[in-house]
Design a protein around this motif. Structure first.
Motif, PDB file in Angstrom:
ATOM      1  N   PHE A 235      -8.886  20.957  -6.791  1.00 55.56           N
ATOM      2  CA  PHE A 235      -9.312  19.774  -7.535  1.00 55.56           C
ATOM      3  C   PHE A 235      -9.771  18.737  -6.532  1.00 55.56           C
ATOM      4  CE2 PHE A 235      -8.243  15.749  -9.853  1.00 55.56           C
ATOM      5  CZ  PHE A 235      -9.129  15.910 -10.918  1.00 55.56           C
ATOM      6  N   TRP A 236     -10.713  17.881  -6.950  1.00 55.53           N
ATOM      7  CA  TRP A 236     -11.143  16.778  -6.098  1.00 55.53           C
ATOM      8  C   TRP A 236     -11.106  15.500  -6.908  1.00 55.53           C
ATOM      9  CZ3 TRP A 236     -15.506  13.434  -5.145  1.00 55.53           C
ATOM     10  CH2 TRP A 236     -15.423  12.792  -3.894  1.00 55.53           C
ATOM     11  N   ALA A 237     -10.310  14.531  -6.447  1.00 57.38           N
ATOM     12  CA  ALA A 237     -10.068  13.321  -7.223  1.00 57.38           C
ATOM     13  C   ALA A 237     -11.042  12.199  -6.922  1.00 57.38           C
ATOM     14  CB  ALA A 237      -8.640  12.823  -6.997  1.00 57.38           C
ATOM     15  N   GLY A 238     -12.010  12.426  -6.022  1.00 62.11           N
ATOM     16  CA  GLY A 238     -13.028  11.410  -5.808  1.00 62.11           C
ATOM     17  C   GLY A 238     -13.852  11.177  -7.050  1.00 62.11           C
ATOM     18  N   CYS A 239     -14.081  12.244  -7.798  1.00 57.27           N
ATOM     19  CA  CYS A 239     -14.698  12.184  -9.124  1.00 57.27           C
ATOM     20  C   CYS A 239     -14.293  13.453  -9.844  1.00 57.27           C
ATOM     21  CB  CYS A 239     -16.216  12.062  -9.026  1.00 57.27           C
ATOM     22  SG  CYS A 239     -17.034  11.923 -10.648  1.00 57.27           S
ATOM     23  N   GLY A 240     -13.132  13.404 -10.454  1.00 62.92           N
ATOM     24  CA  GLY A 240     -12.597  14.570 -11.147  1.00 62.92           C
ATOM     25  C   GLY A 240     -11.792  14.140 -12.350  1.00 62.92           C
ATOM     26  N   ALA A 241     -11.761  14.993 -13.368  1.00 59.95           N
ATOM     27  CA  ALA A 241     -11.090  14.649 -14.620  1.00 59.95           C
ATOM     28  C   ALA A 241     -10.090  15.734 -14.995  1.00 59.95           C
ATOM     29  CB  ALA A 241     -12.116  14.484 -15.743  1.00 59.95           C
ATOM     30  N   VAL A 242      -9.034  15.317 -15.676  1.00 54.84           N
ATOM     31  CA  VAL A 242      -7.977  16.249 -16.064  1.00 54.84           C
ATOM     32  C   VAL A 242      -7.409  15.825 -17.415  1.00 54.84           C
ATOM     33  CG1 VAL A 242      -6.254  14.920 -14.762  1.00 54.84           C
ATOM     34  CG2 VAL A 242      -5.809  17.330 -15.309  1.00 54.84           C
ATOM     35  N   ARG A 243      -7.060  16.792 -18.215  1.00 54.54           N
ATOM     36  CA  ARG A 243      -6.394  16.465 -19.478  1.00 54.54           C
ATOM     37  C   ARG A 243      -5.029  15.850 -19.175  1.00 54.54           C
ATOM     38  NH1 ARG A 243      -9.284  18.814 -23.688  1.00 54.54           N
ATOM     39  NH2 ARG A 243     -10.493  20.664 -23.081  1.00 54.54           N
TER      40      ARG A 243
ATOM     41  N   ASP B 180       1.445  14.428  -6.031  1.00 57.07           N
ATOM     42  CA  ASP B 180       2.601  14.382  -5.132  1.00 57.07           C
ATOM     43  C   ASP B 180       2.434  13.163  -4.218  1.00 57.07           C
ATOM     44  OD1 ASP B 180       4.552  14.758  -3.172  1.00 57.07           O
ATOM     45  OD2 ASP B 180       4.303  16.936  -3.148  1.00 57.07           O
ATOM     46  N   GLU B 181       3.348  12.195  -4.317  1.00 54.87           N
ATOM     47  CA  GLU B 181       3.225  10.937  -3.589  1.00 54.87           C
ATOM     48  C   GLU B 181       3.832  10.974  -2.193  1.00 54.87           C
ATOM     49  OE1 GLU B 181       4.737   7.730  -5.920  1.00 54.87           O
ATOM     50  OE2 GLU B 181       3.731   8.385  -7.762  1.00 54.87           O
ATOM     51  N   ARG B 182       4.419  12.072  -1.801  1.00 52.05           N
ATOM     52  CA  ARG B 182       5.066  12.114  -0.485  1.00 52.05           C
ATOM     53  C   ARG B 182       4.041  11.939   0.630  1.00 52.05           C
ATOM     54  NH1 ARG B 182       8.481  17.539  -1.379  1.00 52.05           N
ATOM     55  NH2 ARG B 182       6.487  18.065  -2.376  1.00 52.05           N
ATOM     56  N   PRO B 183       4.388  11.182   1.670  1.00 56.06           N
ATOM     57  CA  PRO B 183       3.409  10.813   2.706  1.00 56.06           C
ATOM     58  C   PRO B 183       2.681  11.988   3.326  1.00 56.06           C
ATOM     59  CG  PRO B 183       5.426   9.529   2.968  1.00 56.06           C
ATOM     60  CD  PRO B 183       5.705  10.562   1.922  1.00 56.06           C
ATOM     61  N   TRP B 184       3.349  13.106   3.503  1.00 63.33           N
ATOM     62  CA  TRP B 184       2.689  14.233   4.172  1.00 63.33           C
ATOM     63  C   TRP B 184       1.660  14.932   3.285  1.00 63.33           C
ATOM     64  CZ3 TRP B 184       7.976  13.988   3.285  1.00 63.33           C
ATOM     65  CH2 TRP B 184       8.487  14.809   2.282  1.00 63.33           C
TER      66      TRP B 184
ATOM     67  N   ASN C 252       0.836  -1.193   0.000  1.00 66.95           N
ATOM     68  CA  ASN C 252       0.000   0.000   0.000  1.00 66.95           C
ATOM     69  C   ASN C 252       0.875   1.249   0.000  1.00 66.95           C
ATOM     70  OD1 ASN C 252      -1.467   2.143   2.098  1.00 66.95           O
ATOM     71  ND2 ASN C 252      -2.802   1.303   0.522  1.00 66.95           N
ATOM     72  N   GLY C 253       0.748   2.027  -1.064  1.00 72.66           N
ATOM     73  CA  GLY C 253       1.557   3.234  -1.193  1.00 72.66           C
ATOM     74  C   GLY C 253       0.762   4.511  -1.141  1.00 72.66           C
ATOM     75  N   GLY C 254      -0.571   4.391  -0.989  1.00 72.64           N
ATOM     76  CA  GLY C 254      -1.409   5.584  -0.930  1.00 72.64           C
ATOM     77  C   GLY C 254      -2.070   5.882  -2.264  1.00 72.64           C
ATOM     78  N   GLN C 255      -3.152   6.652  -2.196  1.00 73.67           N
ATOM     79  CA  GLN C 255      -3.936   6.922  -3.397  1.00 73.67           C
ATOM     80  C   GLN C 255      -3.184   7.718  -4.444  1.00 73.67           C
ATOM     81  OE1 GLN C 255      -7.673   8.632  -1.869  1.00 73.67           O
ATOM     82  NE2 GLN C 255      -8.660   6.734  -2.470  1.00 73.67           N
TER      83      GLN C 255
ATOM     84  N   ALA D 208      -4.218  12.681   1.646  1.00 74.88           N
ATOM     85  CA  ALA D 208      -5.529  13.253   1.963  1.00 74.88           C
ATOM     86  C   ALA D 208      -5.706  14.648   1.385  1.00 74.88           C
ATOM     87  CB  ALA D 208      -5.809  13.275   3.462  1.00 74.88           C
ATOM     88  N   ILE D 209      -4.615  15.292   0.972  1.00 79.15           N
ATOM     89  CA  ILE D 209      -4.751  16.600   0.317  1.00 79.15           C
ATOM     90  C   ILE D 209      -4.052  16.626  -1.035  1.00 79.15           C
ATOM     91  CG2 ILE D 209      -4.996  17.857   2.497  1.00 79.15           C
ATOM     92  CD1 ILE D 209      -2.042  18.798   2.037  1.00 79.15           C
ATOM     93  N   GLU D 210      -3.647  15.445  -1.528  1.00 77.77           N
ATOM     94  CA  GLU D 210      -2.872  15.434  -2.768  1.00 77.77           C
ATOM     95  C   GLU D 210      -3.663  15.956  -3.956  1.00 77.77           C
ATOM     96  OE1 GLU D 210      -4.762  11.328  -2.509  1.00 77.77           O
ATOM     97  OE2 GLU D 210      -3.642  12.609  -1.136  1.00 77.77           O
ATOM     98  N   ASP D 211      -4.996  15.789  -3.931  1.00 80.52           N
ATOM     99  CA  ASP D 211      -5.789  16.308  -5.044  1.00 80.52           C
ATOM    100  C   ASP D 211      -5.939  17.823  -4.952  1.00 80.52           C
ATOM    101  OD1 ASP D 211      -7.342  15.996  -2.758  1.00 80.52           O
ATOM    102  OD2 ASP D 211      -9.024  15.043  -3.779  1.00 80.52           O
TER     103      ASP D 211
END
Length: 208
Positions: free
Chosen positions: A150-158, A169-173, A65-68, A176-179
């Protein structure tokens, strides 16, 4: 009108067997030739992989598990659509969501990303879950169309814009706010983001 874009739908999942089936069932009818659904299993210990395989979608299994953020980036890298639609495994999209995403990106060249809103009929069990869904609905129904996040729960991007800013950004900190942080970087790079209050989704039906 521009040609219709191909949509790559990326669904990250970690121990999401209780909701993944309904999530995928809602997505499949909106898929057309050239589209793809990629489920990225983020080290699940339940039956998530089997549910995705039964649905007939592409499945990528991560060993740990590496996170969303990491799972979504893997899904983007493994797909080829012009537009990437991110859908969380505990989200059920309305029947017109994929078509609406496709049409928006085909007709509004100035838009790099968009996201929608929970509907006003949450099916989640429990007062807290229902409250959170309704609060999300209230905020996004009344928010400005020109978005700064942006919200990645249901969001689209080119894809081009996503790759330009380096993806999530995959860094642990950042978890929950990466989107949200992705939205800030897209804006800083000069891209426009759209909040579409008619792009609706809900929570899956609760299971015992």
């Amino acid at each position: 009108m521009s040609s219709l874009p191909r949509i790559a739908i990326v669904v990250p999942v970690f121990d999401g067997a209780a909701t993944l089936g309904e999530c995928l069932a809602a997505l499949l009818p909106g898929v057309v030739d050239g589209d793809e659904i990629v489920v990225v299993d983020d080290g699940s210990r339940d039956g998530s992989v089997g549910i995705a395989e039964t649905a007939g979608v592409r499945v990528i299994r991560l060993p740990v598990n590496g996170g969303q953020a990491a799972a979504r980036n893997v899904g983007v890298g493994a797909s080829s659509g012009d537009v990437v639609l991110f859908v969380d495994a505990d989200v059920v999209v309305a029947p017109d969501v994929i078509a609406r995403v496709r049409q928006t990106f085909a007709t509004r060249a100035e838009i790099a990303a968009l996201f929608g809103s929970y509907d006003d009929r949450p099916r989640a069990r429990g007062v807290v879950s229902a409250y959170r869904n309704l609060l999300h609905h209230y905020v996004h129904q009344r928010g400005a169309a020109e978005a700064f996040t942006f919200w990645a729960g249901c969001g689209a991007v080119r894809r081009a814009a996503f790759e330009q800013v380096g993806g999530f950004d995959e860094r642990p900190w950042r978890r929950a706010i990466e989107d949200i942080e992705l939205g800030y970087r897209l804006r800083a790079a000069g891209h426009r983001l759209l909040l579409d209050p008619c792009l609706l989704y809900t929570s899956p039906s609760p299971r015992d």
